[in-house]
Design a protein around this motif. Structure first.
Motif, PDB file in Angstrom:
ATOM      1  N   LYS A 179      -2.140 -38.018  36.967  1.00 22.47           N
ATOM      2  CA  LYS A 179      -3.646 -37.358  37.092  1.00 22.47           C
ATOM      3  C   LYS A 179      -3.705 -35.898  37.161  1.00 22.47           C
TER       4      LYS A 179
ATOM      5  N   ALA B  23      -2.149 -34.034  34.145  1.00 28.67           N
ATOM      6  CA  ALA B  23      -2.898 -33.689  33.193  1.00 28.67           C
ATOM      7  C   ALA B  23      -4.000 -32.666  33.450  1.00 28.67           C
ATOM      8  N   MET B  24      -4.708 -33.249  34.461  1.00 28.97           N
ATOM      9  CA  MET B  24      -5.764 -32.183  35.199  1.00 28.97           C
ATOM     10  C   MET B  24      -5.513 -30.617  35.215  1.00 28.97           C
TER      11      MET B  24
ATOM     12  N   LEU C 116      -4.784 -29.273  31.564  1.00 21.95           N
ATOM     13  CA  LEU C 116      -6.094 -29.023  30.831  1.00 21.95           C
ATOM     14  C   LEU C 116      -7.110 -27.909  31.564  1.00 21.95           C
TER      15      LEU C 116
ATOM     16  N   SER D  50     -11.186 -31.112  25.901  1.00 19.29           N
ATOM     17  CA  SER D  50     -10.180 -32.148  26.763  1.00 19.29           C
ATOM     18  C   SER D  50     -10.388 -32.705  27.843  1.00 19.29           C
ATOM     19  N   GLY D  51     -10.413 -31.228  28.452  1.00 16.63           N
ATOM     20  CA  GLY D  51     -10.557 -31.366  30.260  1.00 16.63           C
ATOM     21  C   GLY D  51     -11.718 -32.339  30.573  1.00 16.63           C
TER      22      GLY D  51
ATOM     23  N   LEU E 141     -11.323 -35.775  29.994  1.00 23.55           N
ATOM     24  CA  LEU E 141     -10.368 -36.615  31.064  1.00 23.55           C
ATOM     25  C   LEU E 141     -11.176 -36.551  32.528  1.00 23.55           C
TER      26      LEU E 141
ATOM     27  N   VAL F  72     -13.153 -39.365  32.464  1.00 24.10           N
ATOM     28  CA  VAL F  72     -12.371 -40.758  32.536  1.00 24.10           C
ATOM     29  C   VAL F  72     -12.203 -40.887  33.870  1.00 24.10           C
ATOM     30  N   PHE F  73     -11.680 -39.924  34.682  1.00 22.92           N
ATOM     31  CA  PHE F  73     -11.190 -40.161  36.120  1.00 22.92           C
ATOM     32  C   PHE F  73     -12.364 -40.729  36.709  1.00 22.92           C
TER      33      PHE F  73
END
Length: 228
Positions: A10, A13-14, A17, A209-210, A213, A216-217
């Motif tokens: 997590k 990816a965070m 982005l 995209s961020g 994401l 989704v989190f």
């Protein structure tokens, strides 16, 4: 082990982005065009690692100050809030070139202001370098400049607040590890790729995209149970 891996994934990816194409990324790219890359990379990375660790420590300490239930709910709201914020930026900000020009203008003014002083003291500096201890030479003005620009540029940034929220809800070690790896990848790309890479990145796509994401989190956090 699974909690560390989840926090790492997590956070990585965070971080990628959130950081790629932002102001500190652009600043690192421009600084690397004018100064030795190793010093710029060292200064920027040191600042980002310190910031990641500080943010994770704050997030880790939060459940000890506030109940675990409340930190979980606050983190969930943060993820949704950052997701909507990023989506808003993606659809309303069309100024990638303007942001690049703004950062370059600020650094340009600073560079010109210091150019005269550097030329004047160049001979004296050469003599002093021979006398200075090795350790003091490592902390060059360029490294300190890269460190300060990056550190204060990241302070209060969305990625810093998101790291705090993530560390409050996930394994802090995994969050730090993922954050450091992500910061290293982004900063290395900025320093090696230079201004051309910064100008070619679509900030709109990164923000989009961020945003997805983060949402989704947020849903994952909302659907997961609170650990006591």
């Amino acid at each position: 082990m699974s909690s560390v891996l989840q926090g790492f994934t997590k956070s990585l990816a965070m971080t990628v982005l959130s950081e790629i194409g932002d102001k500190t990324f652009v600043a690192a790219a421009i600084l690397a065009m004018r100064h030795p890359r190793r010093l710029v990379l060292s200064g920027c990375l040191a600042a980002l690692i310190v910031m990641t660790i500080l943010s994770a420590v704050v997030g880790w300490a939060a459940p000890n100050l506030i109940s675990r239930k409340w930190t979980h709910h606050i983190t969930t709201l943060l993820f949704f809030g950052f997701g909507l914020w990023s989506l808003w930026d993606a659809f309303t900000d069309g100024g990638d070139a303007e942001e690049l020009a703004e950062v370059e203008k600020k650094l340009d003014a600073d560079f010109k202001a210091n150019a005269g002083n550097i030329k004047k003291g160049s001979k004296d500096d050469d003599e002093l370098k021979k006398k200075r201890p090795f350790l003091s030479q490592c902390f060059s003005p360029i490294l300190l400049k890269a460190f300060s620009i990056t550190f204060f540029g990241e302070w209060g940034d969305k990625s810093q607040l998101a790291t705090i929220g993530l560390a409050a809800d996930e394994n802090p070690f995994g969050v730090v590890l993922g954050g450091v790896v992500g910061q290293a990848l982004c900063t290395t790309a900025a320093v090696l790729g230079g201004k051309s890479l910064a100008s070619q990145i679509s900030e709109k796509m990164v923000a989009l995209s961020g945003g997805v994401l983060f949402i989704v989190f947020g849903f994952q956090s909302f659907l997961s149970s609170v650990e006591s």
